[in-house]
Design a protein around this motif. Sequence first.
Motif: not given
Length: 170
Positions: A62-81
């Motif tokens: 919500f603070g940096f929605p444009e950042a690569p770290f904030s994208q769905p791929r990173n959120i879901i896969a990052g947490h999952g991995l």
Amino acid sequence: MAQFENIFRSSGNPLPAKHPLSHILVGGLGGIVAIAILALMDGSLEAALLLGSFGASCVLIFGFPEAPFSQPRNIIAGHGLSSFVGLLLLTLFGPTWWALALAAGLAIALMMATRTVHPPAGSNPVIIFLAQPGWDFLLFPTLTGAVLLVIVAWVFLKLSKRSAYPAYWW
């Protein structure tokens, strides 16, 4: 004494620019809405949906929605991995300090190698080694909660017109 002062000297760069008030308000309200939804669903379902690292995920989403770290791929896969690595090493080696350290480092390396870095997910192995949950932790709260965060962010940021979120899905 001069060497000691050099250790603490900064590069001299200025502070980052101030955020517009509208971005600050959207960021704060988005975090409230996302965590409230997870907390309300957590109280009404048999499975847990809250994970400590989700608060930090909200800062990025919500603070940096444009950042690569904030994208769905990173959120879901990052947490999952990261949760997978934590659960795997906990299962294989038990709750030892070195297995925890190895899990944290491997989670970072795996996120970097797969281009799915989401910094808050780096704390998932630590959370797992402290709580020592079962393998169901991967589905509830990790993956289900991460997917719900993305859905809430997508709806909230579209409604707020703060950002054309996401920049990419997968």
